[in-house]
Write an enzyme that holds these catalytic residues in place. Structure first.
Site, mmCIF file in Angstrom:
data_model
loop_
_atom_site.group_PDB
_atom_site.id
_atom_site.type_symbol
_atom_site.label_atom_id
_atom_site.label_comp_id
_atom_site.label_asym_id
_atom_site.label_seq_id
_atom_site.Cartn_x
_atom_site.Cartn_y
_atom_site.Cartn_z
ATOM 1 N N ASN A 54 -10.148 -0.496 0.212
ATOM 2 C CA ASN A 54 -8.695 -0.364 0.219
ATOM 3 C C ASN A 54 -8.148 -0.871 -1.120
ATOM 4 O O ASN A 54 -8.205 -2.072 -1.399
ATOM 5 C CB ASN A 54 -8.123 -1.179 1.384
ATOM 6 N N CYS A 74 0.805 -1.227 0.000
ATOM 7 C CA CYS A 74 0.000 0.000 0.000
ATOM 8 C C CYS A 74 0.839 1.279 0.000
ATOM 9 O O CYS A 74 0.324 2.356 -0.318
ATOM 10 C CB CYS A 74 -0.941 0.006 1.197
ATOM 11 N N HIS A 118 -3.820 7.154 2.703
ATOM 12 C CA HIS A 118 -4.157 5.817 2.225
ATOM 13 C C HIS A 118 -5.530 5.446 2.766
ATOM 14 O O HIS A 118 -5.822 5.631 3.952
ATOM 15 C CB HIS A 118 -3.098 4.820 2.683
#
Length: 334
Positions: free
Chosen positions: A283, A114, A253
């Site tokens: 996500n 990520c 994020h």
């Protein structure tokens, strides 16, 4: 000349197929209310069987190149940050290079989960500022729906597919003021896909034991994320000789709404200055920040001269943050 690298263009692309929380109610012991309350996610996008990470990357890349008023032939380097490449090799970046006709570009992938987009953007910044390359295409892209265990409600509900891209080049004003990267390999088991590499090559046993899917120690990741998101943001601000009062917009994020809200609180930042699209996309790992950045810009949330902070964390464990003085005119409000 400023001799600073900055963002010349932004673009994104998400698949058409929308998967809402009620889909998971049908296949596992969970509910729409439970998912929304604990994560902030209402729906996510999912590729169809034949769509790949390079397909999503290609569309996001072309949108970013168009935004920058460039042609694919102007791109000198392509970096794709992804944990879900089309294949082990060649790189997804090479597939994008062919797809868009960037005949003058070198290409490679990086794997930082990520945090990958900020890592890739940092690499691009160095290439531009040391004059090795003039125009670098940075892409964060994932097809995480293909590596989920749909019997594990702690992970299956969280992730979605998408791609975001930016073109990095020299700017006359503003630019990328700072980047800060970090890692802690002691947390390697908190978030990973155990099999598929040289440690556990694909076998009948690894497939049967679902070792080719995302595994996560949720509580450990949560505690780490709440701490590191604010710490990394403050470090990047310090490196840019700025403070939290200087933040015009935060693009975090998109992992969990509780993590985002806790980070904003630690930074004493109003949620009005924080972009959240987690509810729509879940996500998207390396695609999360660039998709949010593109949306925020196109909605007129970010304007030329604004100080924009990007911050993320991921498997590794890894983290990254950046302060950007926005260089592009545009957005719906301008």
């Amino acid at each position: 000349m400023n001799n600073k690298a900055g963002i010349l263009g932004v673009g994104s692309f998400v698949p058409e197929q929308v998967i809402d929380n009620f889909y998971f109610e049908k296949i596992m012991d969970t509910s729409d209310e439970w998912i929304k309350t604990r994560t902030g996610i209402s729906e996510r996008r999912m590729v169809n069987k034949d769509e790949t990470t390079s397909d999503l990357s290609t569309k996001a890349a072309l949108n970013a190149i168009k935004c920058a008023n460039l042609k694919p032939q102007d791109i000198d380097l392509i970096i794709v940050a992804t944990a879900t490449p089309d294949m082990v090799f060649p790189s997804t970046a090479c597939l994008v290079q062919e797809n868009i006709g960037a005949i003058n570009a070198a290409a490679f992938d990086i794997s930082v989960a990520c945090s990958g987009f900020i890592y890739a953007m940092t690499i691009a910044k160095q290439f531009v500022e040391n004059k090795t390359y003039k125009k670098v295409l940075v892409i964060g892209a994932e097809t995480l729906s293909k590596v989920l265990d749909y019997e594990d409600r702690t992970t299956a509900i969280l992730f979605g597919d998408g791609a975001g891209a930016v073109v990095i080049g020299e700017v006359l004003e503003g630019g990328i003021l700072s980047t800060y990267l970090g890692s802690d390999g002691k947390g390697k088991d908190f978030l990973n896909i155990p099999a598929g590499g040289s440690k556990l090559p694909a076998s009948k046993e690894t497939v049967e034991n679902r070792l080719h899917t995302i595994k996560m120690a949720g509580n450990d990741v949560y505690k780490f994320a709440v701490r590191i998101m604010s710490e990394a943001s403050l470090k990047a601000l310090e490196m840019a000789d700025l403070n939290t009062d200087s933040i015009d917009y935060l693009i975090p994020h998109q992992a969990n709404i509780r993590i985002i809200e806790a980070s904003a609180k630690r930074l004493k930042l109003s949620m009005d200055k924080v972009y959240v699209n987690l509810d729509k996309y879940g996500n998207m790992s390396a695609a999360s920040i660039p998709v949010a950045l593109d949306e925020a810009f196109r909605k007129g949330k970010i304007h030329k001269g604004d100080n924009v902070v990007l911050v993320g964390f991921g498997g590794g464990l890894t983290w990254g943050s950046s302060v950007i003085n926005w260089s592009i005119q545009g957005g719906n409000n301008e």
